[in-house]
Design an enzyme around this catalytic site. Structure first.
Site, PDB file in Angstrom:
ATOM      1  N   ASP A   1      45.396  30.221   8.532  1.00 28.77           N
ATOM      2  CA  ASP A   1      46.696  30.318   9.191  1.00 28.77           C
ATOM      3  C   ASP A   1      47.464  29.031   8.913  1.00 28.77           C
ATOM      4  O   ASP A   1      47.058  27.944   9.342  1.00 28.77           O
ATOM      5  CB  ASP A   1      46.488  30.514  10.697  1.00 28.77           C
ATOM      6  CG  ASP A   1      47.786  30.601  11.484  1.00 28.77           C
ATOM      7  OD1 ASP A   1      48.878  30.459  10.886  1.00 28.77           O
ATOM      8  OD2 ASP A   1      47.709  30.800  12.716  1.00 28.77           O
TER       9      ASP A   1
ATOM     10  N   SER B   1      66.265  29.477   3.190  1.00 32.25           N
ATOM     11  CA  SER B   1      67.010  30.727   3.053  1.00 32.25           C
ATOM     12  C   SER B   1      68.505  30.429   3.069  1.00 32.25           C
ATOM     13  O   SER B   1      68.944  29.402   3.611  1.00 32.25           O
ATOM     14  CB  SER B   1      66.675  31.679   4.206  1.00 32.25           C
ATOM     15  OG  SER B   1      67.552  32.782   4.241  1.00 32.25           O
TER      16      SER B   1
ATOM     17  N   TYR C   1      65.322  33.528  12.865  1.00 29.43           N
ATOM     18  CA  TYR C   1      65.013  33.314  11.452  1.00 29.43           C
ATOM     19  C   TYR C   1      65.933  32.243  10.865  1.00 29.43           C
ATOM     20  O   TYR C   1      65.472  31.325  10.189  1.00 29.43           O
ATOM     21  CB  TYR C   1      65.170  34.633  10.687  1.00 29.43           C
ATOM     22  CG  TYR C   1      64.903  34.530   9.209  1.00 29.43           C
ATOM     23  CD1 TYR C   1      63.594  34.470   8.727  1.00 29.43           C
ATOM     24  CD2 TYR C   1      65.951  34.512   8.287  1.00 29.43           C
ATOM     25  CE1 TYR C   1      63.343  34.372   7.371  1.00 29.43           C
ATOM     26  CE2 TYR C   1      65.703  34.417   6.926  1.00 29.43           C
ATOM     27  CZ  TYR C   1      64.400  34.350   6.468  1.00 29.43           C
ATOM     28  OH  TYR C   1      64.155  34.254   5.127  1.00 29.43           O
TER      29      TYR C   1
ATOM     30  N   LYS D   1      64.661  28.561   9.396  1.00 32.60           N
ATOM     31  CA  LYS D   1      64.924  28.159   8.017  1.00 32.60           C
ATOM     32  C   LYS D   1      65.833  26.925   7.962  1.00 32.60           C
ATOM     33  O   LYS D   1      65.754  26.114   7.037  1.00 32.60           O
ATOM     34  CB  LYS D   1      65.531  29.316   7.238  1.00 32.60           C
ATOM     35  CG  LYS D   1      64.565  30.478   7.022  1.00 32.60           C
ATOM     36  CD  LYS D   1      63.342  30.053   6.222  1.00 32.60           C
ATOM     37  CE  LYS D   1      62.452  31.220   5.871  1.00 32.60           C
ATOM     38  NZ  LYS D   1      61.309  30.817   5.012  1.00 32.60           N
TER      39      LYS D   1
END
Length: 252
Positions: A61, A139, A152, A156
């Site tokens: 992980d 992103s 998200y 990012k």
């Protein structure tokens, strides 16, 4: 083909599929050793079989600190060096600021942002011995924001800011380690495909010849990552490389 990675060791998180696997293929094709890190044990085994003896795998992980300690110890024992770290692993979750709950926020921060911090923190001692590169997958959402992807976008964005901090730190300390971020948008990976209802994305959408009107392929992003990880980019440090077929430019 060039041999930019000959004799070098690259660790790729999320290396069992998508962009990570495309990067791993590139490293091997250019003469390097690649270490695939992923939670998907079956995927790691399959990727290793495809890539051959120049590839090895680790199942852990990436948001677990002990996993990173063990991974770095293994890399040092097996190879004695690390030349590039590609922090690619991540997850996607939809939801505006009004729709996103705390549990979703914390999950994305842990997997997307904590993992990059841990990877950079624990890999730097090995990287700085002979010099190398870190490439962090961010992103377009970190630059322009995506209204339906609040957590998200934030995760990012954290990666982009951390990348700049690491680049500045390494330059100040005179480490021969560069750190850059890559900002894709609309890449047809298993993670992205899962967000589309069946039949919404035409089968030929990713293979049309017009590069400005298609989703990017994993190989499109991998080519930019491989450049930044190689000595071809030895004067490039702290940048945010957009790989999005101009989507961000057209949206502003």
């Amino acid at each position: 083909m060039s041999q930019r990675f000959e004799g070098k060791v690259t660790l790729v998180t999320g290396g069992a599929s998508g962009i990570g696997l495309a990067v791993a293929r590139g490293v091997v094709e250019e003469g390097g050793w690649v270490v695939l890190a992923d939670l998907d044990a079956e995927g790691v085994e399959k990727a290793q079989a495809e890539l051959g003896p120049q590839a090895s795998g680790m199942v852990f992980d990436v948001a677990d600190e002990q996993g990173w300690r063990d991974a770095m110890a293994c890399v040092e024992s097996r190879h004695g060096r690390l030349d590039a770290l590609i922090n690619n692993a991540g997850v996607l979750a939809e939801g505006s600021i009004e729709e996103t709950d705390l549990a979703t926020w914390q999950r994305l921060m842990r997997i997307n942002a904590d993992s990059v911090f841990l990877g950079c923190h624990h890999a730097l001692p090995l990287l700085k011995r002979q010099g190398g590169a870190i490439v962090n997958l961010s992103s377009i959402a970190a630059i322009g924001g995506k209204e339906d992807y609040a957590a998200y976008s934030a995760s990012k964005g954290a990666i982009a800011a951390l990348t700049r901090s690491i680049a500045s730190h390494c330059r100040r300390e005179r480490y021969r380690v560069r750190c850059n971020s890559v900002h894709p948008d609309g890449v047809m990976t298993p993670m992205t495909a899962a967000t589309y209802p069946a039949g919404v994305v035409p089968a030929d959408y990713t293979i049309r010849q017009d590069p400005m009107h298609r989703l990017c392929l994993p190989e499109d992003v991998a080519s930019g990552i491989l450049f930044l990880a190689s000595d071809d980019a030895q004067a490039i440090n702290g940048i945010e490389l957009r790989i999005d077929s101009g989507q961000f430019v057209m949206s502003i």
